[in-house]
Enzyme design. Structure first.
Site, mmCIF file in Angstrom:
data_model
loop_
_atom_site.group_PDB
_atom_site.id
_atom_site.type_symbol
_atom_site.label_atom_id
_atom_site.label_comp_id
_atom_site.label_asym_id
_atom_site.label_seq_id
_atom_site.Cartn_x
_atom_site.Cartn_y
_atom_site.Cartn_z
ATOM 1 N N CYS A 54 -4.993 -3.501 3.366
ATOM 2 C CA CYS A 54 -4.687 -3.056 4.730
ATOM 3 C C CYS A 54 -5.851 -3.241 5.718
ATOM 4 O O CYS A 54 -6.113 -4.345 6.163
ATOM 5 C CB CYS A 54 -4.201 -1.608 4.694
ATOM 6 S SG CYS A 54 -3.253 -1.095 6.157
ATOM 7 N N GLU A 105 0.845 -1.190 0.000
ATOM 8 C CA GLU A 105 0.000 0.000 0.000
ATOM 9 C C GLU A 105 0.885 1.246 0.000
ATOM 10 O O GLU A 105 1.932 1.268 0.645
ATOM 11 C CB GLU A 105 -0.895 -0.009 1.247
ATOM 12 C CG GLU A 105 -1.904 1.130 1.290
ATOM 13 C CD GLU A 105 -2.786 1.101 2.527
ATOM 14 O OE1 GLU A 105 -3.921 1.583 2.452
ATOM 15 O OE2 GLU A 105 -2.324 0.586 3.575
ATOM 16 N N LYS A 135 -10.234 0.552 -2.228
ATOM 17 C CA LYS A 135 -10.303 0.162 -0.816
ATOM 18 C C LYS A 135 -11.668 0.488 -0.216
ATOM 19 O O LYS A 135 -12.130 1.629 -0.271
ATOM 20 C CB LYS A 135 -9.194 0.879 -0.044
ATOM 21 C CG LYS A 135 -9.050 0.446 1.412
ATOM 22 C CD LYS A 135 -7.865 1.181 2.039
ATOM 23 C CE LYS A 135 -7.603 0.725 3.470
ATOM 24 N NZ LYS A 135 -6.438 1.446 4.040
#
Length: 272
Positions: free
Chosen positions: A159, A40, A114
């Site tokens: 993440c 990321e 995301k």
């Protein structure tokens, strides 16, 4: 199929980060990896959150995307571009934090924005991704065929998504062979939960997990946890890079996955 997770300690300078990424991807490809995943924010760990707004690219155009497409083609690999900021039409105050996947021909094969945006405040450190990011809404998986002709299903996540098992259940219908988790975990949350959550996602979905991470002290003062990791379908840690930049290598093993699913047929017991 050999796969690789690249660990970086990215800086506030995009060009410098792209150059380091290219070197590390090349190392992984030279070692035989057919799929290479970046962490990321591989392209930018800014001095302030708003820096990603300035570095954002239009979908389909820009030096970050060009580097990913060209490197995938030059190395003949499937390249997972960690995350980069992509502009949202008619919005100047928000961007998407996006994973892009390019095939060995340099063509883009998948995009994932995301979904879950990180927020954390322990009195010393405070993060709120929603200040500059717009969440995505759709789980994304893609299929690839390796050089030996074997087909694999790969699920994408980023993440903070790691804390939401329902996302992975959605991705694993039908089952995935590999789940990818590019990340920039903070040091305190990573120390407490990173390995625990990665192994849990591997165990409950009976597939491999590959997690490329940011790993070290950044110029902006942030310290990321690192520990880029490959986890097998039984929850065993196959390879790890604790801190600093480097490459974590592992192999996707269809026979091992089939063995785990046969001896413990948990995926057959869905209730929802």
């Amino acid at each position: 199929m050999k796969i690789a997770a690249v660990q970086m300690v990215s800086t506030p300078r995009v060009a410098e980060n792209l150059a380091r990424a290219r070197v590390l991807i090349g190392q992984a490809a030279d070692a035989g990896a057919e799929l290479v995943a970046l962490p990321e924010y591989f392209c930018l760990m800014g001095q302030r959150d708003a820096d990603k707004l300035d570095a954002a690219e239009a979908d389909g155009s820009g030096p970050i995307q060009d580097l990913l497409a060209t490197t995938a083609r030059d190395c003949g690999i499937w390249l997972v571009g960690g995350t980069l900021p992509l502009r949202i039409p008619d919005r100047r105050d928000r961007v998407h934090n996006t994973t892009l996947v390019f095939g060995p021909d340099g063509q883009r094969v998948a995009r994932y924005d995301k979904v879950h945006l990180f927020r954390f405040d322990d009195g010393e450190r405070r993060y709120d991704e929603a200040a500059t990011l717009m969440p995505g809404a759709t789980p994304v998986a893609f299929a690839l065929t390796d050089r030996a002709g074997h087909a694999w299903r790969v699920g994408l996540s980023i993440c903070y998504d790691l804390r939401f098992p329902e996302l992975y259940r959605a991705l694993c219908a039908p089952p995935c062979d590999l789940l990818l988790v590019p990340a920039a975990f903070t040091y305190p949350t990573g120390q407490a939960h990173w390995e625990l959550l990665l192994r849990a996602r591997a165990v409950e979905n009976q597939c491999m997990v590959l997690a490329p991470a940011q790993g070290g002290r950044h110029e902006n003062g942030r310290r990321t946890w690192g520990h880029s990791m490959a986890v097998g379908p039984w929850g065993d840690v196959l390879a790890v890079q604790a801190e600093d930049e480097g490459v974590v290598m592992a192999s996707l093993d269809a026979a091992r996955m089939a063995q785990v699913r046969a001896q413990l047929p948990a995926l057959q017991h869905r209730v929802l």
